[in-house]
Design a protein around this motif. Structure first.
Motif, PDB file in Angstrom:
ATOM      1  N   THR A 119      26.323  44.265  29.261  1.00 22.32           N
ATOM      2  CA  THR A 119      27.549  43.385  28.766  1.00 22.32           C
ATOM      3  C   THR A 119      28.687  43.980  29.369  1.00 22.32           C
ATOM      4  OG1 THR A 119      26.626  42.448  26.688  1.00 22.32           O
ATOM      5  CG2 THR A 119      28.857  42.861  26.826  1.00 22.32           C
ATOM      6  N   ILE A 120      29.434  43.253  29.945  1.00 24.62           N
ATOM      7  CA  ILE A 120      30.774  43.774  30.603  1.00 24.62           C
ATOM      8  C   ILE A 120      31.721  42.961  29.993  1.00 24.62           C
ATOM      9  CG2 ILE A 120      32.142  44.250  32.618  1.00 24.62           C
ATOM     10  CD1 ILE A 120      29.452  43.902  34.163  1.00 24.62           C
ATOM     11  N   ILE A 121      32.815  43.887  29.147  1.00 27.73           N
ATOM     12  CA  ILE A 121      33.833  43.208  28.701  1.00 27.73           C
ATOM     13  C   ILE A 121      35.079  43.667  29.515  1.00 27.73           C
ATOM     14  CG2 ILE A 121      35.245  43.393  26.475  1.00 27.73           C
ATOM     15  CD1 ILE A 121      32.797  43.902  25.179  1.00 27.73           C
ATOM     16  N   GLY A 122      36.096  42.835  29.762  1.00 26.61           N
ATOM     17  CA  GLY A 122      37.211  43.024  30.429  1.00 26.61           C
ATOM     18  C   GLY A 122      37.315  41.891  31.415  1.00 26.61           C
ATOM     19  N   GLU A 123      38.604  41.899  32.031  1.00 24.57           N
ATOM     20  CA  GLU A 123      38.970  40.805  32.792  1.00 24.57           C
ATOM     21  C   GLU A 123      39.728  41.487  33.929  1.00 24.57           C
ATOM     22  OE1 GLU A 123      38.223  37.892  34.397  1.00 24.57           O
ATOM     23  OE2 GLU A 123      38.034  36.962  32.544  1.00 24.57           O
ATOM     24  N   LYS A 137      31.940  39.203  29.872  1.00 25.27           N
ATOM     25  CA  LYS A 137      32.570  38.315  28.360  1.00 25.27           C
ATOM     26  C   LYS A 137      33.775  38.188  28.416  1.00 25.27           C
ATOM     27  CE  LYS A 137      28.509  38.831  25.596  1.00 25.27           C
ATOM     28  NZ  LYS A 137      28.015  39.364  24.254  1.00 25.27           N
ATOM     29  N   GLY A 138      34.552  38.831  29.495  1.00 24.34           N
ATOM     30  CA  GLY A 138      36.172  38.647  29.646  1.00 24.34           C
ATOM     31  C   GLY A 138      36.755  39.683  28.618  1.00 24.34           C
ATOM     32  N   LYS A 139      38.102  39.217  28.279  1.00 27.03           N
ATOM     33  CA  LYS A 139      38.976  40.093  27.294  1.00 27.03           C
ATOM     34  C   LYS A 139      38.446  39.986  25.805  1.00 27.03           C
ATOM     35  CE  LYS A 139      43.352  40.571  29.715  1.00 27.03           C
ATOM     36  NZ  LYS A 139      44.915  40.244  29.709  1.00 27.03           N
ATOM     37  N   LYS A 140      38.491  41.067  25.051  1.00 24.36           N
ATOM     38  CA  LYS A 140      38.102  40.940  23.667  1.00 24.36           C
ATOM     39  C   LYS A 140      39.268  41.844  23.017  1.00 24.36           C
ATOM     40  CE  LYS A 140      34.067  38.948  24.150  1.00 24.36           C
ATOM     41  NZ  LYS A 140      33.924  37.454  23.476  1.00 24.36           N
TER      42      LYS A 140
END
Length: 413
Positions: free
Chosen positions: A262-266, A289-292
């Protein structure tokens, strides 16, 4: 304790969703009992950040002062006001002349700038975030400005040309001569600052801390599953090396390891990462998964097994200087597998809370992840070690105690 003492936190823009470390630093000043003001050039219209719990709880938006010199746009009005202000502040003419002499070209703006900062002449100290944001305090200090000045470097501000265009033509000379304290988050960044000419005795290494009341291991949310779930958090930028994470996953799958990432960030690298995922047919294994929010990041960390950080050098040699996300992951009980890049190794206790691999060596990353996959007892032992390691070295309470000593030392100077 220090209600009569004023700290001005000088920040380029506020509030940035990604700059939680700056919010934490400001709150440190408040918790230590200082009267705090936040001097910024630009107020960001960021609903998520503005409405964050901490910003509301500590009333940070009420402490903001915009760095506006109130210069008339009309040239004639600007000149007339300049003459009027010069007459009005005739007693300080000596200081004003000294200030003007520090600039190669005459500009009416200098007087407006000088007068703006005089409103803070009774402050105890300025704590500047980013070396590039230290101007004009470096020149003000040289010409007699009384408040102490601390400047905290964060990484990009120590690599020239800064932001791709600021040359090293003595850019930090005044700062390194007249500041009261320079800080870096790791020995790696400290060495880079010393290379730029900062006296070693002026420099302190103070890591960015982790709120261990927020980031902690939640055993209730931990589900034991056969798939090894990897996670990494950070903006999609080349320095973060997400492509090496993806290549490691592809290699692990070839070795028969049941794994997901899982890669979180944009960020600007999203398209190239999507292409790489498609190239290796990993659409059902690697998830962008984009920004969180911080709450969402914490939940994701709780639901994963290992943290992965394959940061690498950029073209100008700049590397990750600390890696706050590795600390947050360990605080949540996740061992870390990471490249030995920049200051990252200082955030991990190798072979106790994680495993450090040679930079760019995807094979070593893959092998060490497989080692933890094949040896769940070792992974559990590392997970148990992370809590004490973070609390003893990086917890916000511990970092606050360091800052308390630094601030008090400057007050006594």
């Amino acid at each position: 304790m220090n209600q009569s003492k004023i700290i001005i936190f000088k920040v380029p823009e506020f509030p940035h969703l990604s700059e939680t470390f700056i919010v934490a630093q400001i709150i440190t000043g408040i918790k230590l009992g200082y009267e705090v003001k936040i001097l910024i050039r630009k107020l960001l219209d960021n609903d998520t950040a503005v409405n964050s719990i901490l910003i509301k709880e500590y009333g940070l938006l009420d402490k903001i002062i915009i760095e506006d010199y109130n210069i008339p746009k009309n040239r004639l009005v600007r000149l007339i006001k300049w003459i009027f202000l010069l007459i009005l502040n005739f007693r300080d003419l000596n200081y004003i002349i000294k200030y003007y002499k520090e600039f190669s070209k005459f500009s009416l703006t200098c007087l407006y700038q000088w007068l703006f900062f005089q409103r803070f002449k009774n402050a105890t100290l300025f704590h500047v975030q980013y070396g590039t944001n230290s101007k004009p305090l470096d020149i003000l200090k040289k010409t007699g400005f009384k408040p102490a000045v601390i400047v905290t470097f964060h990484g990009h501000d120590a690599f020239f040309p800064i932001n791709g265009y600021i040359p090293n033509n003595g850019y930090y000379d005044n700062l390194f001569k007249y500041a009261d304290l320079i800080t870096a988050n790791t020995p790696y960044l400290a060495d880079k600052i010393i290379e730029l000419g900062c006296p070693r005795e002026l420099l302190s290494i103070i890591p960015v801390g982790v709120d261990t009341d927020f980031f902690y291991a939640n055993k209730e949310s931990k589900i034991i599953h056969s798939t090894l779930k990897l996670i990494t958090v950070g903006r999609l930028d080349k320095v973060k090396g997400h492509d090496y994470c993806i290549l490691a996953v592809a290699d692990l799958i070839n070795k028969g390891v049941d794994v997901t990432l899982t890669i979180i960030g944009e960020g600007k690298e999203r398209k190239s990462l999507e292409d790489l995922i498609a190239q290796y047919q990993l659409e059902d294994k690697v998830f962008l998964k984009g920004k969180k929010t911080q709450l969402e990041v914490r939940q994701e960390l709780w639901e994963h097994d290992l943290y992965l950080l394959t940061a690498v050098a950029l073209g100008d040699g700049r590397r990750e200087t600390q890696g706050l996300a590795t600390l947050e992951a360990q605080a949540c009980g996740l061992p870390v597998v990471a490249f030995d890049s920049g200051g990252i190794k200082y955030t991990i206790e190798d072979e106790k809370t994680g495993l450090i691999c040679k930079e760019y060596d995807v094979q070593e990353v893959s092998d060490k992840i497989k080692l933890l996959y094949s040896n769940p007892i070792l992974k559990i032992e590392m997970s148990m070690n992370t809590k004490d390691f973070i609390k003893q070295n990086f917890s916000q309470n511990y970092i606050d105690s360091i800052w308390e000593k630094e601030y008090l030392q400057l007050l006594k100077a």
